[in-house]
Design an enzyme around this catalytic site. Structure first.
Site, short mmCIF file in Angstrom:
data_model
loop_
_atom_site.label_atom_id
_atom_site.label_comp_id
_atom_site.label_asym_id
_atom_site.label_seq_id
_atom_site.Cartn_x
_atom_site.Cartn_y
_atom_site.Cartn_z
N HIS B 216 16.04 1.74 18.61
CA HIS B 216 14.80 2.50 18.68
C HIS B 216 14.75 3.46 19.86
O HIS B 216 13.80 4.23 19.99
CB HIS B 216 13.60 1.55 18.68
CG HIS B 216 13.33 1.01 17.30
ND1 HIS B 216 12.22 0.27 16.99
CD2 HIS B 216 14.02 1.13 16.15
CE1 HIS B 216 12.26 -0.05 15.71
NE2 HIS B 216 13.34 0.45 15.18
N SER B 220 17.58 6.05 14.35
CA SER B 220 18.69 5.85 13.42
C SER B 220 19.56 7.09 13.32
O SER B 220 19.05 8.20 13.38
CB SER B 220 18.16 5.53 12.02
OG SER B 220 17.73 4.19 11.96
N LYS B 244 11.25 1.35 0.67
CA LYS B 244 12.63 1.57 0.26
C LYS B 244 13.50 0.35 0.62
O LYS B 244 14.28 -0.13 -0.21
CB LYS B 244 13.17 2.82 0.95
CG LYS B 244 14.49 3.30 0.39
CD LYS B 244 14.80 4.70 0.90
CE LYS B 244 16.13 5.16 0.35
NZ LYS B 244 16.39 6.56 0.65
N ASP B 245 13.31 -0.17 1.85
CA ASP B 245 14.03 -1.37 2.25
C ASP B 245 13.65 -2.55 1.37
O ASP B 245 14.49 -3.38 1.01
CB ASP B 245 13.73 -1.72 3.72
CG ASP B 245 14.51 -0.86 4.70
OD1 ASP B 245 15.30 -0.01 4.23
OD2 ASP B 245 14.33 -1.01 5.92
N GLU B 288 37.40 -18.97 4.21
CA GLU B 288 36.43 -18.30 3.36
C GLU B 288 36.78 -16.82 3.24
O GLU B 288 37.47 -16.26 4.09
CB GLU B 288 35.03 -18.44 3.96
CG GLU B 288 34.52 -19.86 3.92
CD GLU B 288 34.17 -20.31 2.51
OE1 GLU B 288 33.01 -20.26 2.13
OE2 GLU B 288 35.10 -20.71 1.77
#
Lengths: 299, 421
Positions: B216, B220, B244-245, B288
């Site tokens: 922040h 972004s 949107k997220d 894994e």
């Protein structure tokens, strides 16, 4: 460039893998690995287990109680002579998603077993008939006894259907999650039980890595008496015991798939609504100046 | 770029709290009015998805811990107790086990997005480094967690990985014994792994807070790789990016749910349904899937210490990206050569993963070595050189131009392209 030849190599490898598989089953083609991975240039070629039809496969799969009851009979009369089933309790047999026995039937099975209990008030261990809360007891007092008798400890069967598998190979393994192929373990067990194809050697199995298996052919036609008219054949026994072992290993499978369908329908509707809301909110930006635009003095 | 403190408490209670601890204002400026570049595409939704998955792992993990017993004699049976007797225990366990895979899937997408769009470049180096710390902690957490069911692969995976420390010169054996709490992987090891597996996710959560803080400050990055110049280039976090997220998260949950409910054991290893047996080594010891590329690098070097060094370097080299990439252009959208090498690198990582899942013999050994060499060449040779020889395509003047086209300034009513698609 090195990466180009690498790509070629990988592609060649994949083609090799696919062509090395020698089986008629379309589903089984593409894997050249042995069932549980016996390796090295000396490993003998192992047949790939064929996919079977199971009532519990697919998004709406359910166990067939009649089949599980037959499988239970095969377990009690054949397998339990050597194998334990220590994680399954007699009460589990009453599960409506499983063998669906009545309480009286489950109790009768439990009482047929002697359970070691104690110490009592006199400090003595004693034997009593089994209760619903008891777990299937093993025919041997400990692993050493079994090892002395067989030269190896027969594996516990509670999780066997999830603890056994075979290699699917590239590219089938990428497809499996989407076609929901989760029955590799039972397909392998079924193949193994029907894979004693050498009449001269009861310890030779078509599907076992290295072919020499410590367990001699356990099944023969007519060995277990079915009351429901199902065929008394090795194939049928193998099918039923495999299904029973799947239930033993995954008793919550039916509940899981039932809840799963509801959850996924809910999520799909929720996602669709969110998409519509998202479109509506972002559409504001197309209808003239956005809030952000309005907040700015004209350039 | 932090949003202006525009928060005005509406209720008396909020006013009371805000004058004593301005946390509502902090949340408001961080997650409501925070200006995000308007051109963020769906690859930018994985940060939110990762936050959700971390929370989901902590919640399901705390419930599992209530029923789990970290003792070598009881651990395996206690997992089956959860699967068979605990109410919805199977659901919590399958959510947790598959959740780890989903977390890593989202993490890798998040990282590759950063690679593609140059999100590690100035002024976001610290943000990137904090991300690498989260990656390291996640690797450790997942490794510790995989040991807890105490199956064959748990035990032998733990043995293989902890034995790597014995390669340290002079003190290796002491370090390994100290890690194990004994002379082999046993109850003492399991118990401390459980304690650490419970601890590390909260450390991850702490670093996530720092990661968001560091995000922040510059804001972004975005697909154009240019910084916002005016309010036209950004949109408030809420409602544009919350919705949107949220939509992306719902889609991700469908994928996650598919695995949990229909193929819960697909990503696991069948051998881990066999209780740990120190006297019987599995034919294949395979980690894994999310460790496979690094496992391939480990095995590609025919020396214990060399392999371990290569594996740890392969992870740590990611931290040096901001200084290895010499190009001043961030986004691969304007870097024609880097775009090609990025996808070759993706293919290299995927192939390393496949090779890592196969037995180390025959052609796989050579493939693993060539791929390992390429992995390091990408970071140490290709990235530094590309910035010097590549001719980037012209950058758009502003973010708004990149989504709306330059004519949008003249005709604001007619957007030529759906933003954010």
């Amino acid at each position: 460039m090195s990466h180009c030849s690498l790509f070629g190599r990988a592609l060649g490898l994949a083609i090799l893998l696919a062509s090395a598989a020698s089986t008629g089953s379309a589903f089984a083609a593409g894997a050249s690995e042995t069932p549980s991975g016996a390796q090295g240039p000396h490993a003998l070629a192992i047949d790939i287990p064929a996919r079977q039809v199971w009532s519990f496969a697919g998004p709406f799969g359910k166990y067939d109680p009649a089949q599980l009851q037959r499988g239970l009979k095969v377990y009690r009369e054949v397998c339990s002579n050597c194998h334990s089933l220590k994680m399954v309790a007699f009460r589990d047999l009453m599960s409506p998603d499983g063998p669906n026995l009545t309480e009286a039937e489950a109790r009768a099975i439990a009482e047929a077993y002697k359970i070691k209990d104690g110490p009592n008030d006199a400090g003595e261990m004693f034997e009593r008939p089994g209760r619903l809360s008891d777990y299937f007891p093993w025919a041997f007092p400990n692993e050493q006894t079994a090892r002395a008798a067989f030269g190896a400890v027969p594996p516990d069967m509670s999780l066997l259907a999830k603890a056994r598998t075979y290699e699917r190979g590239f590219p089938l393994f990428l497809l499996d999650p989407f076609i929901q192929y989760q029955e590799r373990g039972v397909d392998y067990i079924y193949a193994l039980l029907t894979g004693y194809t050498n009449d001269k050697d009861p310890n030779w199995d078509e599907y076992f890595p290295g072919h020499k298996i410590a367990m001699p052919n356990p099944l023969s036609d007519g060995a277990v008496d079915y009351a429901d008219g199902a065929p008394k054949t090795v194939q049928q026994y193998a099918k039923d015991i495999s299904a029973f072992l799947m239930w033993a290993a995954e008793p919550k499978l039916v509940e899981r798939k039932r809840i799963g369908f509801r959850v996924l329908v809910y999520l799909a509707v929720f996602a669709a609504l969110l998409y519509l809301v998202k479109r509506k909110i972002w559409a504001r930006l197309h209808n003239g100046a956005s809030e952000a635009h309005r907040a700015q003095p004209p350039a | 770029m932090s949003g202006h403190p525009t928060y005005v408490p509406k209720s008396a209670a909020a006013r009371w709290l805000e004058s004593r601890l301005p946390i509502l204002g902090l949340l408001h400026s961080s997650f409501v009015v925070f200006p995000n570049p308007r051109n963020l595409n769906y690859w930018w939704t994985f940060g939110g998805i990762l936050s959700f998955m971390l929370a989901a792992q902590i919640v399901t993990g705390v419930v599992l811990a209530m029923h789990y017993t970290p003792d070598a004699r009881l651990a395996f049976a206690s997992i089956e107790h959860i699967m068979r007797d605990v109410n919805y225990g199977w659901l919590f366990r399958y959510m947790h086990a598959n959740g780890a895979s989903m977390f890593f899937l989202a993490l890798y997408i998040h990282m590759f997005r950063g690679l593609y769009y140059g999100s590690y470049k100035a002024p976001r180096e610290v943000l990137w480094l904090l991300g690498v710390v989260i990656f390291l902690l996640s690797i450790a957490t997942a490794f510790l967690g995989y040991v807890l069911p105490w199956g064959q692969m748990s035990f032998w995976g733990a043995t293989v990985i902890t034995s790597l420390f014995s390669a340290i010169p002079f003190v290796g054996d002491y370090v390994t014994t100290w890690l194990w709490g004994g002379y082999a992987v046993d109850s003492a090891t399991l118990n401390r792994f459980f304690a650490l597996h419970y601890l590390l996710p909260f450390m991850i959560a702490g670093v996530v807070v720092l990661h968001i803080w560091a995000l922040h400050v510059p804001g972004s990055n975005n697909p154009a790789g240019i910084e916002p110049k005016s309010g036209k280039d950004t949109l408030p976090f809420h409602p544009y990016f919350t919705v949107k997220d949220g939509f992306a998260l719902a889609c991700f949950l469908i994928f996650y749910g598919w695995f949990v409910f229909y193929v819960p054991n697909y990503l696991g290893d069948a051998d881990n349904y066999i209780e740990a047996n120190p006297l019987q080594t599995p034919v294949h010891i395979v980690p894994e899937w999310y460790y496979l590329p690094f496992y391939a690098i480990l095995r590609s070097i025919p020396s214990k210490i060399g392999g371990a060094a290569a594996m740890f370097s392969a992870v740590l080299i990611i931290a040096f990206l901001p200084w290895l990439d010499t190009s001043r252009v961030k986004s691969a959208a304007y870097r024609p050569l880097y775009r090609i090498f990025f996808w070759i690198f993706v293919a290299c990582a995927l192939l390393l993963g496949y090779v890592g899942s196969q037995p180390p013999e025959g052609g796989y050994v050579l493939a693993a070595r060539l791929l390992t060499i390429y992995y390091f060449v990408h970071f140490l040779v290709i990235l530094p050189l590309l910035g010097l020889i590549e001719r980037p395509q012209p950058l758009p003047a502003t973010i708004a131009d990149s989504v709306l086209g330059p004519q949008a300034q003249v005709l604001p009513a007619k957007a030529t392209q759906m933003p954010g698609q």
